[in-house]
Design a protein around this motif. Sequence first.
Motif, PDB file in Angstrom:
ATOM      1  N   ASN A 185       0.723  -1.264  -0.148  1.00 23.00           N
ATOM      2  CA  ASN A 185      -0.059   0.000  -0.175  1.00 23.00           C
ATOM      3  C   ASN A 185       0.809   1.253  -0.203  1.00 23.00           C
ATOM      4  OD1 ASN A 185      -2.695   1.356   0.215  1.00 23.00           O
ATOM      5  ND2 ASN A 185      -2.013   1.722   2.235  1.00 23.00           N
ATOM      6  N   SER A 186       1.940   1.199   1.023  1.00 23.92           N
ATOM      7  CA  SER A 186       2.872   2.414   0.841  1.00 23.92           C
ATOM      8  C   SER A 186       4.370   2.102   1.160  1.00 23.92           C
ATOM      9  CB  SER A 186       2.075   3.404   2.105  1.00 23.92           C
ATOM     10  OG  SER A 186       2.123   2.672   3.246  1.00 23.92           O
ATOM     11  N   PHE A 187       5.057   3.172   1.005  1.00 22.75           N
ATOM     12  CA  PHE A 187       6.417   2.936   1.060  1.00 22.75           C
ATOM     13  C   PHE A 187       6.627   3.705   2.551  1.00 22.75           C
ATOM     14  CE2 PHE A 187       7.801   2.189  -3.502  1.00 22.75           C
ATOM     15  CZ  PHE A 187       7.204   0.916  -3.700  1.00 22.75           C
ATOM     16  N   MET A 190      -4.111 -17.901  18.218  1.00 25.65           N
ATOM     17  CA  MET A 190      -3.077 -16.910  18.095  1.00 25.65           C
ATOM     18  C   MET A 190      -3.246 -15.918  19.232  1.00 25.65           C
ATOM     19  SD  MET A 190      -0.811 -17.741  15.763  1.00 25.65           S
ATOM     20  CE  MET A 190       0.146 -16.264  15.232  1.00 25.65           C
ATOM     21  N   ALA A 191      -4.593 -15.313  19.355  1.00 31.24           N
ATOM     22  CA  ALA A 191      -4.846 -14.370  20.331  1.00 31.24           C
ATOM     23  C   ALA A 191      -5.420 -14.858  21.793  1.00 31.24           C
ATOM     24  CB  ALA A 191      -5.955 -13.308  19.547  1.00 31.24           C
ATOM     25  N   GLU A 192      -5.455 -15.901  21.927  1.00 29.90           N
ATOM     26  CA  GLU A 192      -6.228 -16.652  23.081  1.00 29.90           C
ATOM     27  C   GLU A 192      -5.357 -16.272  24.298  1.00 29.90           C
ATOM     28  OE1 GLU A 192      -8.443 -20.810  24.587  1.00 29.90           O
ATOM     29  OE2 GLU A 192      -7.122 -20.809  22.707  1.00 29.90           O
ATOM     30  N   GLY A 193      -6.048 -15.719  25.286  1.00 26.04           N
ATOM     31  CA  GLY A 193      -5.272 -15.561  26.566  1.00 26.04           C
ATOM     32  C   GLY A 193      -4.261 -14.622  26.724  1.00 26.04           C
ATOM     33  N   VAL A 194      -3.959 -13.877  25.605  1.00 20.11           N
ATOM     34  CA  VAL A 194      -2.674 -12.811  25.740  1.00 20.11           C
ATOM     35  C   VAL A 194      -3.097 -11.527  25.183  1.00 20.11           C
ATOM     36  CG1 VAL A 194      -1.176 -14.691  25.244  1.00 20.11           C
ATOM     37  CG2 VAL A 194      -2.137 -13.201  23.216  1.00 20.11           C
ATOM     38  N   GLU A 195      -2.565 -10.547  25.591  1.00 17.49           N
ATOM     39  CA  GLU A 195      -2.603  -8.922  24.968  1.00 17.49           C
ATOM     40  C   GLU A 195      -2.456  -8.975  23.414  1.00 17.49           C
ATOM     41  OE1 GLU A 195      -0.617  -4.708  25.233  1.00 17.49           O
ATOM     42  OE2 GLU A 195       0.398  -6.363  26.257  1.00 17.49           O
ATOM     43  N   VAL A 196      -3.211  -8.264  23.009  1.00 14.33           N
ATOM     44  CA  VAL A 196      -3.483  -8.236  21.456  1.00 14.33           C
ATOM     45  C   VAL A 196      -2.932  -6.714  21.276  1.00 14.33           C
ATOM     46  CG1 VAL A 196      -4.919  -8.217  19.509  1.00 14.33           C
ATOM     47  CG2 VAL A 196      -5.330  -9.689  21.187  1.00 14.33           C
ATOM     48  N   VAL A 197      -1.852  -6.761  20.255  1.00 16.37           N
ATOM     49  CA  VAL A 197      -1.471  -5.317  19.834  1.00 16.37           C
ATOM     50  C   VAL A 197      -1.535  -5.209  18.514  1.00 16.37           C
ATOM     51  CG1 VAL A 197       0.666  -3.818  19.958  1.00 16.37           C
ATOM     52  CG2 VAL A 197       0.248  -5.518  21.544  1.00 16.37           C
ATOM     53  N   GLY A 198      -2.102  -4.184  17.806  1.00  8.35           N
ATOM     54  CA  GLY A 198      -1.885  -3.846  16.422  1.00  8.35           C
ATOM     55  C   GLY A 198      -1.040  -3.015  15.947  1.00  8.35           C
ATOM     56  N   ALA A 199      -0.655  -2.897  14.579  1.00  8.41           N
ATOM     57  CA  ALA A 199       0.612  -1.954  14.271  1.00  8.41           C
ATOM     58  C   ALA A 199       0.130  -1.756  12.622  1.00  8.41           C
ATOM     59  CB  ALA A 199       1.829  -2.876  14.144  1.00  8.41           C
ATOM     60  N   SER A 200       0.859  -0.481  12.259  1.00  7.17           N
ATOM     61  CA  SER A 200       0.931  -0.156  11.199  1.00  7.17           C
ATOM     62  C   SER A 200      -0.296   0.530  10.430  1.00  7.17           C
ATOM     63  CB  SER A 200       1.160  -1.460  10.003  1.00  7.17           C
ATOM     64  OG  SER A 200       2.450  -1.629   9.993  1.00  7.17           O
ATOM     65  N   GLY A 201      -0.590   0.925   9.181  1.00  5.73           N
ATOM     66  CA  GLY A 201      -1.504   1.827   8.751  1.00  5.73           C
ATOM     67  C   GLY A 201      -2.902   1.612   8.874  1.00  5.73           C
ATOM     68  N   GLY A 229     -11.301  12.364  11.613  1.00  2.00           N
ATOM     69  CA  GLY A 229      -9.640  11.468  11.784  1.00  2.00           C
ATOM     70  C   GLY A 229      -9.504  10.703  10.737  1.00  2.00           C
ATOM     71  N   LEU A 230     -10.291  10.688   9.569  1.00  2.00           N
ATOM     72  CA  LEU A 230      -9.943   9.698   8.566  1.00  2.00           C
ATOM     73  C   LEU A 230      -9.066  10.415   7.631  1.00  2.00           C
ATOM     74  CD1 LEU A 230      -9.967   7.072   6.871  1.00  2.00           C
ATOM     75  CD2 LEU A 230     -12.280   7.690   5.949  1.00  2.00           C
ATOM     76  N   GLU A 231      -7.894   9.867   7.253  1.00  2.63           N
ATOM     77  CA  GLU A 231      -7.044  10.503   6.138  1.00  2.63           C
ATOM     78  C   GLU A 231      -7.497  10.367   4.849  1.00  2.63           C
ATOM     79  OE1 GLU A 231      -3.322   9.030   7.185  1.00  2.63           O
ATOM     80  OE2 GLU A 231      -2.802  10.458   8.715  1.00  2.63           O
ATOM     81  N   GLU A 232      -7.410  11.563   4.225  1.00  2.00           N
ATOM     82  CA  GLU A 232      -8.101  11.514   2.649  1.00  2.00           C
ATOM     83  C   GLU A 232      -7.466  10.353   1.954  1.00  2.00           C
ATOM     84  OE1 GLU A 232     -11.086  12.118   0.295  1.00  2.00           O
ATOM     85  OE2 GLU A 232     -10.746  12.883   2.295  1.00  2.00           O
ATOM     86  N   GLU A 233      -6.145  10.278   2.039  1.00  2.00           N
ATOM     87  CA  GLU A 233      -5.255   9.303   1.449  1.00  2.00           C
ATOM     88  C   GLU A 233      -5.629   7.854   1.852  1.00  2.00           C
ATOM     89  OE1 GLU A 233      -1.186   9.413   3.907  1.00  2.00           O
ATOM     90  OE2 GLU A 233      -1.213   9.957   1.894  1.00  2.00           O
ATOM     91  N   ARG A 234      -6.104   7.459   2.752  1.00  2.00           N
ATOM     92  CA  ARG A 234      -6.651   6.457   3.678  1.00  2.00           C
ATOM     93  C   ARG A 234      -7.903   5.954   2.920  1.00  2.00           C
ATOM     94  NH1 ARG A 234      -4.195   1.933   5.267  1.00  2.00           N
ATOM     95  NH2 ARG A 234      -2.458   3.131   5.940  1.00  2.00           N
ATOM     96  N   ARG A 235      -8.705   6.959   2.568  1.00  2.00           N
ATOM     97  CA  ARG A 235     -10.219   6.624   2.275  1.00  2.00           C
ATOM     98  C   ARG A 235     -10.452   5.508   1.293  1.00  2.00           C
ATOM     99  NH1 ARG A 235     -14.935   9.546   2.754  1.00  2.00           N
ATOM    100  NH2 ARG A 235     -13.631  11.185   3.632  1.00  2.00           N
ATOM    101  N   PRO A 236      -9.589   5.530   0.172  1.00  2.00           N
ATOM    102  CA  PRO A 236      -9.943   4.382  -0.875  1.00  2.00           C
ATOM    103  C   PRO A 236     -10.072   3.012  -0.547  1.00  2.00           C
ATOM    104  CG  PRO A 236      -8.768   6.175  -1.778  1.00  2.00           C
ATOM    105  CD  PRO A 236      -8.767   6.165  -0.188  1.00  2.00           C
ATOM    106  N   VAL A 237      -9.062   2.909   0.711  1.00  2.00           N
ATOM    107  CA  VAL A 237      -8.852   1.489   1.049  1.00  2.00           C
ATOM    108  C   VAL A 237      -9.448   1.175   2.344  1.00  2.00           C
ATOM    109  CG1 VAL A 237      -6.782   0.922  -0.428  1.00  2.00           C
ATOM    110  CG2 VAL A 237      -6.190   1.972   2.002  1.00  2.00           C
ATOM    111  N   PHE A 238      -9.919   2.241   3.051  1.00  2.00           N
ATOM    112  CA  PHE A 238     -10.332   2.036   4.580  1.00  2.00           C
ATOM    113  C   PHE A 238     -11.504   0.819   4.959  1.00  2.00           C
ATOM    114  CE2 PHE A 238     -12.923   3.346   8.352  1.00  2.00           C
ATOM    115  CZ  PHE A 238     -12.007   3.577   9.327  1.00  2.00           C
TER     116      PHE A 238
END
Length: 488
Positions: free
Chosen positions: A15-17, A201-212, A254-263
């Motif tokens: 999606n992005s560099f 994969m997510a059972e019983g542990v903290e879940v952390v998200g990352a990236s765009g 809060g939605l960035e315009e460049e993110r709109r097409p794939v949001f």
Amino acid sequence: MQDTERYAALDLGSNSFHLLLAEFRNQRMVRLHTDKAMVRLAAGLDEERNLDPAVAERALEALVRFRPVLTGLPTDHVRVVGTNTLRAAANADGFLQRAEDILGVPIEIISGIEEARLIFSGVLAAGDGPPRARCVIDIGGGSTELVRGEEKPSKLESLYMGCVSYSRRFFPEGAIRDKKTNHFERARRAARAELQGLQHMAEGVEVVGASGTIKSVARVLNGGDLGTIERKAIDRLAEQVASAKHVDDLDLPGLEEERRPVFAAGLAVLHGIFCELDIREMSVSPYAIREGIVHDLAGRLHGGDRRADTVATLMESGQIDTAQARRVGDTATTLLSRLQEDAPRATVQRLRWAADLHEIGLALSHSAFRKLGAYMVENADLAGFGSREQEHLAHLIRNQRGRIKPPREHYGFHPDPNLLLSLRLACITHRDHIDRDITDWQLEAKKNRFQLTIPQAWLDQQPAIEDLLYQEMEHWRDQPLPLKLDTV
């Protein structure tokens, strides 16, 4: 710290560099400069997996502005990685050649599992408290990575779903729903289908998200901040987006315009993850793959190279004779030093790893161990390695003896005959797993041939090796630089 202590990571995502320039202060990473370009590389793949020239040009133009940040840094302080789209593109060679010409450094195409490992390393680099079990999730443009672990990954997954690929597949021209189809619901169901069997994969542990994608959803839900994503909140957001007709109709603070097409597509994937893995809340990390790459680079230069750990694990699991690997490696690197004084550290290390793994195929077959060993090394998910590095190692392992088989021709793969000859001669010298001294051997790379000179007295004591060396000359007869053996 001096400029030589700085590191640069460039992630060529689907999606992005993203570019990161960082340095370490008191063993803690400090981000000095970041930059990104929204290129949507995955949108340029056609049904035959060819990259559209217009999209490729857009991506190359973005690289031009990254180049000045990389200029002046040592090459071993820079790592550029390509992910899902460049893994999949059938015509990636031309793009990679032009991209490397622009950047002045090589580009590594990494596997989805290696991508997942680097993401996990990056999240851990944030240093938010003591080590603890967690599940890290990253939704990219073409793939989604899930990693479970504590101080290091214990389970890694890479799935073929992302915000750009799902936009193309499920949201025609940005439509979210029409009279016949709820495209958002179709995308969410497809994501859930991909995740079946991964509830652990997510059972019983903290879940952390990352990236765009995940950051974008977090900002929409938290007034522009990277706050926690709560299950009830994302349920409401998913319902709101699914009720819209088109991405242009989305009115989300809060939605960035460049993110709109794939949001919408990214949200469908993320909500599918929440539903299928029964996630109640997800914290959001400011770090991701780029920070992981920087930590990996620093480790390579300061005694923590993940690739060395991977090779050691392979040697143990493959029940490799470590004494034989050592003697072949010692002799091979000695011969290389005579062919190429001051060979780059990375070149010597590649030869050493090839020697370490040259007999890995013996765990499966005595008659076809070279072919099987090469296949294993080239196709396995080897933590820390890029695909080109694995291909080089596989070529050396496959050709450690016998007829020299030419590699597949493609951009970026240029086997080094110095390494190949050094390894082959070392394997001949120690074919019977016995230590031998080659101090009196002379080996040179002349303009039109390799010249090997050995005392006749040495050969008289090793008649079997003498015969193998003369056979070796025959194997090199049709190579660009043939081998000539003389005695003194």
